[in-house]
Scaffold this motif. Structure first.
Motif, PDB file in Angstrom:
ATOM      1  N   PRO A   1      41.768 -15.613  48.279  1.00  0.00           N
ATOM      2  CA  PRO A   1      40.769 -16.513  47.691  1.00  0.00           C
ATOM      3  C   PRO A   1      40.488 -16.107  46.242  1.00  0.00           C
ATOM      4  O   PRO A   1      40.349 -14.927  45.937  1.00  0.00           O
ATOM      5  CB  PRO A   1      39.532 -16.300  48.575  1.00  0.00           C
ATOM      6  N   ILE A   2      40.400 -17.094  45.373  1.00  0.00           N
ATOM      7  CA  ILE A   2      40.074 -16.846  43.967  1.00  0.00           C
ATOM      8  C   ILE A   2      38.625 -17.275  43.758  1.00  0.00           C
ATOM      9  O   ILE A   2      38.266 -18.432  43.966  1.00  0.00           O
ATOM     10  CB  ILE A   2      41.013 -17.636  43.024  1.00  0.00           C
ATOM     11  N   VAL A   3      37.812 -16.304  43.353  1.00  0.00           N
ATOM     12  CA  VAL A   3      36.369 -16.510  43.290  1.00  0.00           C
ATOM     13  C   VAL A   3      35.885 -16.250  41.871  1.00  0.00           C
ATOM     14  O   VAL A   3      36.324 -15.310  41.206  1.00  0.00           O
ATOM     15  CB  VAL A   3      35.642 -15.576  44.279  1.00  0.00           C
ATOM     16  N   GLU A   4      34.969 -17.090  41.424  1.00  0.00           N
ATOM     17  CA  GLU A   4      34.334 -16.930  40.122  1.00  0.00           C
ATOM     18  C   GLU A   4      32.849 -17.164  40.287  1.00  0.00           C
ATOM     19  O   GLU A   4      32.434 -18.229  40.764  1.00  0.00           O
ATOM     20  CB  GLU A   4      34.931 -17.914  39.113  1.00  0.00           C
ATOM     21  N   ALA A   5      32.052 -16.147  39.924  1.00  0.00           N
ATOM     22  CA  ALA A   5      30.597 -16.207  40.092  1.00  0.00           C
ATOM     23  C   ALA A   5      30.228 -16.507  41.536  1.00  0.00           C
ATOM     24  O   ALA A   5      29.260 -17.224  41.808  1.00  0.00           O
ATOM     25  CB  ALA A   5      29.992 -17.255  39.161  1.00  0.00           C
ATOM     26  N   GLY A   6      30.983 -15.953  42.483  1.00  0.00           N
ATOM     27  CA  GLY A   6      30.687 -16.115  43.897  1.00  0.00           C
ATOM     28  C   GLY A   6      31.196 -17.411  44.505  1.00  0.00           C
ATOM     29  O   GLY A   6      31.183 -17.566  45.721  1.00  0.00           O
TER      30      GLY A   6
END
Length: 359
Positions: A327-332
């Motif tokens: 999974p690619i996550v940015e700011a949660g």
């Protein structure tokens, strides 16, 4: 020039830390062996005035503490190789042979016995020669100092290497090439341990490098090779952005229908705000029939990556067989997903070595 190179050093220069680790470990191992042998030997002589050790222990210590990954340095090889050699030499002394003949026969028979027992240990040949030349009375020498001293060296090696961050004894492969039920997932290009063992035997390298070391070498080389076409790429270039997700409250039946319809192997779980909560693997549904179960019950927190995570790092994560997707996550929040299929498709298209422009 090639002849001079062949006669020169054949191994890389060791790091000073490794030299210190090996030398101090060998000192402590031999000293401990001497102390134990002195303690169990009914002699009036003091610890520092009586020769309790035998010369082959120096060679055994060299293997155990300097090259602990070698098949020749593993506990079975050390203990059985030395002890079996002593027993064989004692058996040779039962025959009225000339000294030179007895010495030669003892060493040759010891090599054959160690090979038959899968306990090849070079110092064992020296043990056989020592016993044949010393001509001890009785069979006690095989127990002490040979067996006891070898066991103490191995125990000292286990303690020392674990205390200093090394692995000893080194894990050896099973005799069968078939997987067991709890075997670790096999890498896509890595042959089974049995096949690697046969390869080493065919190349006559089984005494030089172990199957575990060869597996690690192949794995590292494969990872390096796989990362070359991905130079300069990040997760942002590879990830799928239109990700099909599921809510934490999705029931078992709906999850099964989603997997069946989309042919996915993993399904990200998010909350109402799009925050990543975990992954549900298709295999997690197998054998379940409780309709009350939800995605929350089946999800696991697979390690995530950032959009700027290098593609080479993603290759390493997906190559071990533990996960099907990252999974690619940015700011949660879940912003994308990189799967094995994404990497395979990218490699199949022949990505250029030059870094791609960031979108």
């Amino acid at each position: 020039m090639s002849l001079w190179r062949a006669l020169g050093p054949a191994v890389p220069r060791p790091k000073p830390a490794e030299v210190l680790r090996a030398s101090v470990g060998a000192f402590l191992g031999v000293a401990l062996a001497a102390l134990v042998l002195w303690a169990i030997t009914p002699r009036a002589a003091g610890l520092f005035s009586h020769p309790l050790l035998i010369a082959p222990f120096g060679a055994s210590a060299m293997l155990v503490f300097a090259v602990p990954n070698s098949p020749l340095a593993q506990p079975w090889s050390v203990v059985m190789g030395n002890t079996l050699s002593a027993v064989v030499a004692l058996a040779v002394l039962l025959f009225p042979l000339p000294q030179l003949v007895a010495d030669s026969v003892a060493v040759g028979a010891a090599v054959a016995a160690m090979a038959a027992a899968r306990a090849l240990h070079p110092p064992g040949g020296a043990v056989a020669l020592f016993v044949a030349m010393a001509q001890p009375q009785g069979w006690d020498v095989a127990l002490s100092p040979v067996f006891v001293g070898s066991v103490v060296l191995v125990i000292a090696g286990v303690i020392w290497h674990r205390a200093t961050g090394r692995t000893y004894p080194f894990r050896q492969p099973a005799a069968s090439a078939h997987k067991t039920a709890d075997a670790a997932p096999e890498r896509r290009h890595l042959p089974a341990p049995g096949a690697l063992a046969e390869l080493l035997s065919r190349l006559r390298l089984e005494g030089t490098i172990g199957v575990e070391d060869l597996s690690r070498l192949i794995t590292a080389a494969e990872t390096e090779a796989a990362s070359l076409p991905l130079a300069g790429l990040t997760a942002r270039h590879l990830m799928s952005r239109d990700v099909i997700t599921t809510a934490a409250t999705t029931g078992l039946t709906d999850l099964a229908e989603t997997f069946h319809h989309h042919r996915f192997k993993t399904l990200p779980v998010v909350d109402a705000g799009g925050h990543y909560l975990g992954l549900v693997a298709q295999d997690a549904l197998v054998g379940l029939a409780d309709a009350r179960m939800t995605a929350t019950d089946l999800a696991h927190l697979a390690p995530v990556a950032m959009p700027e995570t290098p593609a080479a790092e993603l290759v390493q994560r997906l190559a071990d067989g533990q996960e099907q997707a990252v999974p690619i996550v940015e700011a949660g929040r879940l912003v994308g997903l990189v799967t094995r299929s994404d990497l395979i498709a990218l490699l199949a298209r022949g990505v250029a070595l030059a870094p791609l422009a960031r979108p």
